[in-house]
Structure formats: structure tokens, C-alpha cells
Design a protein around this motif. Structure first.
Motif, PDB file in Angstrom:
ATOM      1  N   LEU A 278       0.844  -1.188   0.000  1.00 15.36           N
ATOM      2  CA  LEU A 278       0.000   0.000   0.000  1.00 15.36           C
ATOM      3  C   LEU A 278       0.882   1.241   0.000  1.00 15.36           C
ATOM      4  O   LEU A 278       1.882   1.301   0.729  1.00 15.36           O
ATOM      5  N   PRO A 279       0.547   2.233  -0.801  1.00 13.56           N
ATOM      6  CA  PRO A 279       1.392   3.437  -0.840  1.00 13.56           C
ATOM      7  C   PRO A 279       1.583   4.086   0.524  1.00 13.56           C
ATOM      8  O   PRO A 279       2.654   4.609   0.818  1.00 13.56           O
ATOM      9  N   ALA A 280       0.548   4.061   1.360  1.00 11.51           N
ATOM     10  CA  ALA A 280       0.626   4.760   2.649  1.00 11.51           C
ATOM     11  C   ALA A 280       1.516   4.051   3.659  1.00 11.51           C
ATOM     12  O   ALA A 280       2.182   4.698   4.470  1.00 11.51           O
ATOM     13  N   TYR A 281       1.521   2.702   3.621  1.00 12.91           N
ATOM     14  CA  TYR A 281       2.209   1.946   4.668  1.00 12.91           C
ATOM     15  C   TYR A 281       3.268   0.988   4.137  1.00 12.91           C
ATOM     16  O   TYR A 281       3.969   0.341   4.909  1.00 12.91           O
ATOM     17  N   GLY A 282       3.392   0.857   2.835  1.00 13.72           N
ATOM     18  CA  GLY A 282       4.347  -0.101   2.292  1.00 13.72           C
ATOM     19  C   GLY A 282       3.808  -1.520   2.371  1.00 13.72           C
ATOM     20  O   GLY A 282       2.599  -1.759   2.294  1.00 13.72           O
ATOM     21  N   ALA A 283       4.725  -2.493   2.549  1.00 12.26           N
ATOM     22  CA  ALA A 283       4.326  -3.901   2.597  1.00 12.26           C
ATOM     23  C   ALA A 283       3.536  -4.196   3.873  1.00 12.26           C
ATOM     24  O   ALA A 283       3.935  -3.806   4.972  1.00 12.26           O
ATOM     25  N   CYS A 284       2.407  -4.878   3.714  1.00 17.97           N
ATOM     26  CA  CYS A 284       1.540  -5.205   4.856  1.00 17.97           C
ATOM     27  C   CYS A 284       1.062  -6.643   4.755  1.00 17.97           C
ATOM     28  O   CYS A 284       0.919  -7.205   3.665  1.00 17.97           O
ATOM     29  N   THR A 285       0.767  -7.212   5.912  1.00 17.25           N
ATOM     30  CA  THR A 285       0.065  -8.485   5.982  1.00 17.25           C
ATOM     31  C   THR A 285      -1.405  -8.175   6.218  1.00 17.25           C
ATOM     32  O   THR A 285      -1.752  -7.417   7.122  1.00 17.25           O
ATOM     33  N   VAL A 286      -2.273  -8.758   5.402  1.00 14.08           N
ATOM     34  CA  VAL A 286      -3.698  -8.480   5.457  1.00 14.08           C
ATOM     35  C   VAL A 286      -4.445  -9.710   5.941  1.00 14.08           C
ATOM     36  O   VAL A 286      -4.259 -10.813   5.407  1.00 14.08           O
ATOM     37  N   GLU A 287      -5.284  -9.514   6.955  1.00 16.95           N
ATOM     38  CA  GLU A 287      -6.104 -10.603   7.483  1.00 16.95           C
ATOM     39  C   GLU A 287      -7.572 -10.192   7.426  1.00 16.95           C
ATOM     40  O   GLU A 287      -7.911  -9.039   7.734  1.00 16.95           O
ATOM     41  N   PRO A 288      -8.464 -11.108   7.024  1.00 12.83           N
ATOM     42  CA  PRO A 288      -9.891 -10.770   6.943  1.00 12.83           C
ATOM     43  C   PRO A 288     -10.539 -10.673   8.315  1.00 12.83           C
ATOM     44  O   PRO A 288     -10.184 -11.400   9.245  1.00 12.83           O
ATOM     45  N   LEU A 289     -11.482  -9.737   8.422  1.00 13.50           N
ATOM     46  CA  LEU A 289     -12.320  -9.590   9.615  1.00 13.50           C
ATOM     47  C   LEU A 289     -13.776  -9.493   9.156  1.00 13.50           C
ATOM     48  O   LEU A 289     -14.037  -9.132   8.011  1.00 13.50           O
ATOM     49  N   PRO A 290     -14.738  -9.785  10.016  1.00 13.44           N
ATOM     50  CA  PRO A 290     -16.136  -9.553   9.641  1.00 13.44           C
ATOM     51  C   PRO A 290     -16.368  -8.067   9.345  1.00 13.44           C
ATOM     52  O   PRO A 290     -16.218  -7.224  10.219  1.00 13.44           O
ATOM     53  N   GLY A 291     -16.635  -7.744   8.106  1.00 14.39           N
ATOM     54  CA  GLY A 291     -16.887  -6.350   7.734  1.00 14.39           C
ATOM     55  C   GLY A 291     -15.665  -5.532   7.456  1.00 14.39           C
ATOM     56  O   GLY A 291     -15.760  -4.304   7.317  1.00 14.39           O
ATOM     57  N   GLY A 292     -14.486  -6.144   7.327  1.00 13.82           N
ATOM     58  CA  GLY A 292     -13.296  -5.358   7.055  1.00 13.82           C
ATOM     59  C   GLY A 292     -12.029  -6.175   7.009  1.00 13.82           C
ATOM     60  O   GLY A 292     -12.045  -7.390   6.780  1.00 13.82           O
ATOM     61  N   TRP A 293     -10.897  -5.484   7.265  1.00 13.14           N
ATOM     62  CA  TRP A 293      -9.576  -6.110   7.184  1.00 13.14           C
ATOM     63  C   TRP A 293      -8.702  -5.620   8.332  1.00 13.14           C
ATOM     64  O   TRP A 293      -8.794  -4.468   8.755  1.00 13.14           O
ATOM     65  N   LEU A 294      -7.812  -6.502   8.809  1.00 17.75           N
ATOM     66  CA  LEU A 294      -6.769  -6.151   9.760  1.00 17.75           C
ATOM     67  C   LEU A 294      -5.455  -6.085   9.002  1.00 17.75           C
ATOM     68  O   LEU A 294      -5.061  -7.046   8.340  1.00 17.75           O
ATOM     69  N   LEU A 295      -4.767  -4.924   9.084  1.00 21.34           N
ATOM     70  CA  LEU A 295      -3.499  -4.715   8.388  1.00 21.34           C
ATOM     71  C   LEU A 295      -2.372  -4.605   9.404  1.00 21.34           C
ATOM     72  O   LEU A 295      -2.480  -3.859  10.388  1.00 21.34           O
ATOM     73  N   ARG A 296      -1.292  -5.346   9.144  1.00 17.46           N
ATOM     74  CA  ARG A 296      -0.087  -5.249   9.966  1.00 17.46           C
ATOM     75  C   ARG A 296       1.090  -4.905   9.055  1.00 17.46           C
ATOM     76  O   ARG A 296       1.458  -5.727   8.202  1.00 17.46           O
ATOM     77  N   PRO A 297       1.668  -3.713   9.180  1.00 13.42           N
ATOM     78  CA  PRO A 297       2.823  -3.369   8.349  1.00 13.42           C
ATOM     79  C   PRO A 297       3.988  -4.315   8.613  1.00 13.42           C
ATOM     80  O   PRO A 297       4.205  -4.752   9.753  1.00 13.42           O
ATOM     81  N   ALA A 298       4.731  -4.633   7.546  1.00 15.62           N
ATOM     82  CA  ALA A 298       5.913  -5.473   7.693  1.00 15.62           C
ATOM     83  C   ALA A 298       6.951  -4.763   8.549  1.00 15.62           C
ATOM     84  O   ALA A 298       6.965  -3.533   8.643  1.00 15.62           O
ATOM     85  N   THR A 299       7.806  -5.510   9.202  1.00  9.99           N
ATOM     86  CA  THR A 299       8.827  -4.944  10.071  1.00  9.99           C
ATOM     87  C   THR A 299       9.668  -3.916   9.316  1.00  9.99           C
ATOM     88  O   THR A 299      10.208  -4.193   8.249  1.00  9.99           O
TER      89      THR A 299
END
Length: 427
Positions: A278-299
């Protein structure tokens, strides 16, 4: 900002005399006579030019086919307009029936999804194929309020011989685009149509007002969903170690933890669980949630940002008349996002001026005057938040390390046809 609405019939002019003058202009235009015996409105003249270049038959239009009921229902559900339909009907159906008109709602591709109103007018519309399941794009039925509003991206009233196909000269139509408040994408158009004798200067203003009410209804529904997601996201993030953000399917932020707060993230068109850039955060791990997504930026991604552009290519695709995109390819992968009309204009100008443009210069490029620099700065601020380090300031430009490619139509008249920006129309 108030939008200027141009009446199809000039104030104080007799509609019947104006219709006869339009008929003479139309006849000369389709025959290729020069000079024309008068000048159509710029939006109509531009549309007529497109119709000639597309080879649209001024007698019968182009081929059209009716969607099967099952496919029509699929398009209705996929349009994003079903929730707006009650507001549109409440605001326009009564007027349509009293004024001998019909209300028509089409999707972003110009397919008629719903039609209601005066029974006699509906019967007249049947003879034109102006029915649910038919395409009402310009390239199918010529210049008309619905199809031309989809191209011009603005409210439009079309009267009598302003229609390119002669069988539509007995009609008047007023249409307003409908946008998704979550991401600004064009959802479709709402229209009031009827016999030419029913033309009225206030019809377009009414349609625009009801369209804005419908968009407000969609916005309220979105805020309610985002609030429900936030109630889940806040306690969830309290149990997550390290930086994280919860977003809805359209990129709107519900909650963050140890991360910069952004109202909305620009998501690629194809967004799924796993590794994403993602341009705003760079590389991220994306996990599904009910109604959305959980994003964790890579180290280290937040510290590094997106300043690493040594092998980055940005391809701006403006070949189409109604959809435009930016595709970014880097060592982290490929990312594509659909662009709004304004962002397509800005990126096109910046791609043509790699040395950069000041706010005043961009104001002149987009609006024909340097005096709207404040508006330009606000728009660039939003664009830079979405695109990270791809766009830099002082002056505004693509980062020097980014390779820019522009894909545009061979026919310059079809480049961003909605745009009135001097920098675009000069090409």
C-alpha cells in the motif's frame, strides 16, 4: 462549491423555436455541413463529434440488446444503487407522474436498471427500447442526457434535436450522476425523461437535489457500518502486539494502534488476504475480519515508508472514456487503483510536466486561472496521502526516481472527454 447548471432552453426563448433551430444545427452536423447554422452547447457539440467518430447512425443508433431478467437482477444488486432507490423514488416519482415524465435509474455502464412514472410516457418509451435491461450509453443511442452525463461526469439536460438520434428529438431528459460516497466512484445516473413539451428549466435542479439526497443516504448507511466495525476493532487492537490498523472494505479506517492515523487508505482494485503493498504503509500483511480487514505493516515498513523508488514504474491509463487507472510496479509487486476524474486530470498534467508544477500553475492547468491554488493544494494533499512518496512537493511532481508511462487514446478528442481543463483540452 455550487455547481453551475445549464438549462437546455435559454432563458426567455420559446422552446418550439429553439427546437427548430436545434433541428437545423443537427441536420447540418450529421451531414458534415460547414459552417453550422448556429452553435450547439459545447457539451452537445463535443458529444455530436464523438458520435460521428464512432459512426453512430443518426436515424437508428447502434445495435442494442435486452438483458435477460436474471442478469438484470444481478446488475441491480451489483450496482450499489438499491439502497438509494427509495430516496430517488420519494423525491422524483410524484413529479414524474404529475409532469408526464418517467424516472429512470441506470448503472455506471449505462444499463437501465429501474424505470417508473407516467404510464402513457412509459408506453412511448417502450417504442424506443427505453426499457429496463437496455443500454443507454452514448455509443448505443447517441447523445442523450443519461449517456452523455456518464461521459461528461456532470448533470445535464438534453432537449429535442440535441439528441443525436432523430427518433429521440421528441423527448427532453434531465440527468444527474450518482457517486459512491465511500470512494467517489460513479455508480450511475438518475434521470427524468418525457415528451419535449414537458421541458422545464427547474427539472435539472430538482434531479440534482434528489441525487444529492440519495448520496447522503448512502453516506449515512456507510457511517453506520463503519461505526459497527469500530466497536469490534477497538477491543481487537488492544490484544494485537505492534502496529496495526482495521479498515472497512473501501479502505476507511475504523481504528489504529501505534500507526499514523489516516481517514482512508487507497486500496488496490484487487485486494485480498495475504501480502499487499500500500502506498501509505508499504508492505503489509492483510487478514480478513467480519466487515473489514486487519493490516499489519511489515517490520520496518513504516520507518522505510515508500521512498524506495529505484525500480518503480507508474503507468497512467487514460485510454477509456469513463474509467482511468494508475498501476504502480515495484520490487514489492504490482498495485492498480481506479482514479476519480479530478485525480486522473492531475496525474495526467504531472505526467506531462516531469519538472513539476506549482499550485498556481496547476490551477491554471485545471481551471484556466491561477487563483484557485488553495483548491489545488487541498486536492494534492489528499492525493499525496493516498499515493505516499510517489508524488512530492515544491513543486508538485512525480518522484524523480519513478518511471512514468502514459497510455492515452490515439484520438485526442477522446482523452478524458469529461474534462474542461485547459491542459487536457489543449492536447
Amino acid at each position: 462549491m455550487r455547481q453551475h447548471l445549464e438549462a437546455a432552453v435559454p432563458v426567455g426563448e420559446d422552446p418550439r423555436q429553439h427546437a427548430r433551430a436545434l433541428a437545423r444545427m443537427h441536420e447540418a452536423a450529421v451531414r458534415g455541413t460547414r459552417p453550422l447554422p448556429g452553435r450547439p452547447r459545447p457539451v452537445i457539440g463535443a458529444s455530436w463529434s464523438r458520435m460521428r467518430s464512432l459512426g453512430v447512425d443518426p436515424e437508428h443508433g447502434a445495435g442494442n440488446s435486452l438483458l435477460e431478467p436474471a442478469r438484470l437482477e444481478q446488475r441491480r444488486q451489483a450496482s450499489g444503487l438499491a439502497d438509494a432507490l427509495p430516496t430517488l423514488r420519494d423525491g422524483l416519482l410524484g413529479v414524474a407522474e404529475d409532469a408526464a415524465q418517467i424516472m429512470v435509474v441506470v448503472d455506471a455502464e449505462g444499463t437501465v436498471l429501474w424505470r417508473d412514472g407516467s404510464i402513457p410516457v412509459r408506453q412511448r418509451a417502450d417504442s424506443l427500447g427505453f426499457v429496463e435491461g437496455m443500454s443507454w450509453q452514448e455509443r448505443t443511442v447517441g447523445t442523450n442526457a443519461i449517456g452523455t452525463a456518464l461521459v461528461a461526469r456532470k448533470p445535464l439536460q438534453v432537449y429535442s434535436a440535441e439528441h443525436y438520434v432523430r427518433s429521440h428529438h421528441a423527448w427532453t431528459c434531465a440527468a444527474a450522476p450518482l457517486h459512491d460516497p465511500r470512494d467517489g466512484k460513479l455508480l450511475g445516473v438518475v434521470d427524468l425523461s418525457g415528451p419535449a413539451a414537458t421541458v422545464h428549466a427547474s427539472t435539472l435542479a430538482l434531479v440534482v437535489t434528489v441525487a444529492r439526497l440519495a448520496e447522503a443516504q448512502l453516506r449515512n448507511a456507510h457511517f453506520a457500518k463503519l461505526s459497527r466495525l469500530r466497536s469490534v476493532a477497538v477491543p481487537l487492537l488492544s490484544r494485537v502486539a505492534g502496529p496495526a490498523v482495521v479498515i472497512d472494505p473501501h479502505g476507511w479506517t475504523a481504528a489504529t494502534s501505534e500507526m499514523p492515523q489516516l481517514d482512508r487508505l487507497l486500496l488496490p482494485d484487487r485486494f485480498a488476504a495475504g501480502q499487499q503493498w500500500l502506498p501509505a504503509y508499504g508492505a503489509c500483511t492483510v487478514e480478513p475480519l467480519p466487515g473489514g480487514w486487519l493490516l499489519r505493516p511489515a517490520t520496518g515498513a513504516l520507518e522505510a515508508g515508500v521512498a524506495e523508488h529505484a525500480s518503480t514504474t507508474a503507468e497512467l491509463d487514460v485510454r477509456q472514456s469513463h474509467s482511468w487507472s494508475l498501476t504502480v510496479t515495484s520490487a514489492s509487486g504490482t498495485w492498480t487503483h481506479a482514479l476519480s476524474p479530478r485525480h486522473a486530470e492531475i496525474l495526467y498534467v504531472l505526467a506531462r510536466h516531469r519538472q513539476g508544477r506549482s499550485a498556481a500553475q496547476l490551477s491554471a492547468d485545471l481551471f484556466g486561472t491561477p487563483e484557485r491554488a488553495v483548491t489545488v493544494r487541498a486536492e494534492l494533499s489528499r492525493l499525496r496521502r493516498h499515493l505516499g512518496g510517489l508524488i512530492v512537493g515544491r513543486p508538485y511532481r512525480f518522484a524523480d526516481e519513478v518511471e512514468i508511462r502514459v497510455r492515452q487514446p490515439a484520438d485526442g478528442s477522446r482523452l478524458l472527454p469529461f474534462s474542461l481543463a485547459p491542459a487536457v483540452r489543449a492536447r
